[in-house]
Design a protein around this motif. Structure first.
Motif, PDB file in Angstrom:
ATOM      1  N   UNK A 291      -2.044 -10.678  79.256  1.00  0.00           N
ATOM      2  CA  UNK A 291      -1.561 -11.830  79.961  1.00  0.00           C
ATOM      3  C   UNK A 291      -3.015 -12.673  80.000  1.00  0.00           C
TER       4      UNK A 291
ATOM      5  N   UNK B 227      -4.300 -14.721  66.755  1.00  0.00           N
ATOM      6  CA  UNK B 227      -2.732 -14.378  66.654  1.00  0.00           C
ATOM      7  C   UNK B 227      -2.694 -13.039  67.216  1.00  0.00           C
TER       8      UNK B 227
ATOM      9  N   UNK C 124       0.036 -23.787  72.826  1.00  0.00           N
ATOM     10  CA  UNK C 124       1.278 -23.109  72.446  1.00  0.00           C
ATOM     11  C   UNK C 124       2.113 -24.263  72.180  1.00  0.00           C
ATOM     12  N   UNK C 125       2.159 -25.239  72.934  1.00  0.00           N
ATOM     13  CA  UNK C 125       3.123 -26.564  72.783  1.00  0.00           C
ATOM     14  C   UNK C 125       2.860 -27.054  71.318  1.00  0.00           C
ATOM     15  N   UNK C 126       1.505 -27.442  71.192  1.00  0.00           N
ATOM     16  CA  UNK C 126       1.308 -28.041  69.979  1.00  0.00           C
ATOM     17  C   UNK C 126       0.808 -27.379  68.694  1.00  0.00           C
ATOM     18  N   UNK C 127       1.059 -25.932  68.950  1.00  0.00           N
ATOM     19  CA  UNK C 127       1.100 -25.041  67.878  1.00  0.00           C
ATOM     20  C   UNK C 127      -0.454 -24.692  67.286  1.00  0.00           C
TER      21      UNK C 127
ATOM     22  N   UNK D  33      -3.107 -12.563  70.842  1.00  0.00           N
ATOM     23  CA  UNK D  33      -2.074 -13.325  71.538  1.00  0.00           C
ATOM     24  C   UNK D  33      -0.778 -12.644  71.431  1.00  0.00           C
ATOM     25  N   UNK D  34      -0.479 -11.949  70.502  1.00  0.00           N
ATOM     26  CA  UNK D  34       0.943 -11.314  70.410  1.00  0.00           C
ATOM     27  C   UNK D  34       0.841  -9.766  70.815  1.00  0.00           C
TER      28      UNK D  34
ATOM     29  N   UNK E 212      -2.445 -22.426  68.713  1.00  0.00           N
ATOM     30  CA  UNK E 212      -2.791 -21.202  68.816  1.00  0.00           C
ATOM     31  C   UNK E 212      -2.443 -20.521  67.673  1.00  0.00           C
ATOM     32  N   UNK E 213      -1.455 -20.857  67.064  1.00  0.00           N
ATOM     33  CA  UNK E 213      -1.009 -20.108  65.644  1.00  0.00           C
ATOM     34  C   UNK E 213      -1.813 -20.758  64.589  1.00  0.00           C
TER      35      UNK E 213
ATOM     36  N   UNK F 273      -5.755 -20.184  62.969  1.00  0.00           N
ATOM     37  CA  UNK F 273      -6.111 -18.905  62.105  1.00  0.00           C
ATOM     38  C   UNK F 273      -5.579 -18.798  60.630  1.00  0.00           C
ATOM     39  N   UNK F 274      -4.406 -19.490  60.672  1.00  0.00           N
ATOM     40  CA  UNK F 274      -3.865 -19.542  59.338  1.00  0.00           C
ATOM     41  C   UNK F 274      -4.602 -20.301  58.397  1.00  0.00           C
TER      42      UNK F 274
END
Ligand code: ATP
Ligand code: MG
Lengths: 256, 261
Positions: free
Chosen positions: B95, B87, B250-253, B90-91, B255-256, B259-260
């Motif tokens: 690029x 995270x 990114x669409x299916x979540x 990527x934030x 990436x986020x 980690x969590x």
């Protein structure tokens, strides 16, 4: 009278995973210098909302504008002016605190890196840990390192997903003071999630309660309490979590 | 742009500065492999095949170029998943292209370190000088490196798409390529249909060409150009797949989420 600048604006924001509507119909404005609390029970959609705004996950409904820009088109520009911190992310464990901050200040193109790193370490009171390997930090120190990273680029908007989870009351207070200070000094705006209602009342100008991905109440903490006839935010929270009748409360929501 | 690529490379340099295990990966294991196969070929040379040594050692070293290049790329991202840094990365204002470029630089650095070590070892222990193959070595080396990038980008894409479950692929993919690339034998020992497959891999042409050169024969005139040309679609496919899978994550979540939890 001069109206404060809107820094984050969403219109009918939504995201569906498989069949789960994680977030839908979410509309709000966040203005400069404001701390907006995003509250709600586990799975309400708070983290998802922040991830949609950061572009980590793409939204499939509605519109978002951050600092007047479309974050999907002007991703780099937006990301270089905002930041994010959570107690649930980590950093490369084999690097020292200083090395990690150095890498991130390069990524953010921070000028005067050394000075900036010293400054953020000092602010969050972990200067003494700067040569420690990140994997050896206590969870409270790691949380503060995450916050240090989030301050490196002097963000105009700070997204905070439970930034104080795992902090002891003393350090949690240091963090709150720091955030208050940043808001006062620089007019930094914050979107804030937390399960600690005491903290929310102390810090947030306004709150939005989410439940099952949708807004169920909003307003200043006092307005929300009044509208739901509860003495504390804790009481409001429990009512919402257990699915009691709720109405959208207050009007200090800056909708326009 | 350069500063951000430098930042990511620096992150891995810091890592190697402190992690014994990571350094073992790029030096110790490859050298051990070389010693085992080196002595084995010495034995084979004595009992059966004089001249086999150069053949084997050359192939062994060049295989490491491809292997390390691919591994370095895949690992540089998996590493971020392991430590929960995806995270944060990527934030930051970096690029996809810059992330890709930084990982390719890592591939270059790691495989160069490994190769130099192996060449030294091969020279010290077996008196084998890979440069016997001539200066052609350099473009061939480049071809393998770039093919390693392409395959590395493909595996990295799979990690984004399928999550950490795909980690096994980092190891698996090179083993799929090794028999098809005709590393230790000429491609024409392969059955006909596999031969066709192997001809589509830039690596096959490199190994065929190198073997010819080490044997003092003229390389086939097509080996080097074919390796170069085939790398173009492979690298394009790798880059495209990587960026597509990143968008999909990114669409299916994914990436986020990884980690969590
Ligand atoms: N990538 C994903 N794929 C499928 N479902 C997801 C994904 N990410 C989140 N969800 C679902 O979306 C809903 C909202 O989750 P989210 O993490 O936003 O909740 P939250 O309000 O942050 O909860 P908590 O207080 O527990 O942190 C949950 O039902 C969750 O299971
Ligand atoms: Mg959450």
């Amino acid at each position: 009278m001069k109206f404060p600048t809107t820094v984050v604006k969403t219109r009918e924001l939504g995201k569906t995973f498989d069949n789960i509507k994680a977030v839908y119909g979410l509309t709000f404005n966040l203005v400069q210098g404001e701390i907006l609390g995003l509250l709600g029970p586990n799975g309400a959609g708070k983290t998802t909302t922040i991830q949609l705004l950061l572009g980590l996950t793409t939204y499939d409904a509605g519109e978002v504008s951050i600092l007047g820009m479309d974050p999907t088109r002007q991703r780099r520009e937006v990301l270089s002016r905002v930041n994010f911190s959570s107690a649930y992310t980590s950093m490369p464990t084999n690097l020292t605190v200083w090395e990690n901050l150095n890498v991130f200040s390069l990524l953010y193109g921070v000028k005067n890196r050394k000075k900036k790193i010293e400054e953020v370490l000092e602010r969050l009171k972990i200067t003494e840990a700067r040569h420690k390997v990140t994997g050896m930090l206590s969870s409270g120190q790691l949380t503060r390192l995450n916050l240090c990273k989030a301050l490196l680029n002097d963000p105009e908007v700070l997204f905070l997903d439970e930034p104080t989870a795992s902090l002891d009351p003393d350090i949690a207070d240091v963090v709150r003071q720091t955030l208050q200070g940043l808001r006062r000094e620089r007019g930094m705006a914050m979107l804030y999630t937390s399960h600690n209602m005491y903290e929310v009342e102390e810090l947030c100008d306004r709150v939005i309660f989410l439940h099952h991905g949708h807004e169920v109440a909003r307003g200043t903490p006092d307005e929300v309490k009044l509208a739901m006839n509860e003495k504390s935010l804790e009481g409001v929270f429990v009512r919402i979590a257990r699915g009691g009748d709720v109405e959208t409360a207050g009007n200090g929501d800056g909708r326009n | 742009m350069w500063q951000r690529i430098y930042a990511l490379v620096l992150r891995h340099v810091y890592l190697h500065k402190r992690s014994l295990a990571r350094n073992m990966e790029i030096v110790f294991w490859p050298v051990m492999g070389l010693l085992v196969w080196g002595f084995f070929t010495k034995y084979i040379e004595r009992v059966a095949l004089p001249g086999a040594g150069a053949f084997f050692l050359g192939s062994l070293i060049l295989w490491e170029v491809l292997y390390r290049s691919q591994q370095a790329i895949s690992y540089s991202i998996t590493e971020e998943f392991w430590v929960g840094n995806v995270i944060n990365l990527f934030i930051s204002p970096i690029s996809t292209l810059e992330i890709g470029a930084a990982t390719c630089v890592m591939g270059l650095l790691k495989s160069t370190v490994t190769t130099v070590f192996l060449m030294l070892m091969a020279f010290v222990f077996y008196g084998f000088d890979l440069f016997d193959a001539g200066l052609l070595l350099i473009p061939y080396y480049g071809c393998l490196l770039v093919f390693g990038w392409a395959v590395g980008l493909l595996t990295m894409g799979m990690i984004f798409r399928f999550g950490r479950g795909a980690e096994a692929l980092i190891w698996g993919v090179p083993f799929l390529l090794e028999p098809l690339s005709a590393v230790f034998y000429p491609a024409d020992v392969l059955p006909r249909w596999l031969w066709w497959v192997s001809m589509c891999l830039p690596s096959t042409h490199v190994f065929e060409g190198m073997r010819a050169a080490l044997a003092g024969k003229d390389a086939g005139p097509w080996d080097l150009p074919m390796a170069f040309l085939l790398n173009v679609p492979w690298l394009a496919a790798g880059g495209l797949y990587f960026s597509r899978m990143l968008a999909r994550a990114r669409e299916i979540g994914n990436l986020a989420r990884q980690v969590v939890d």
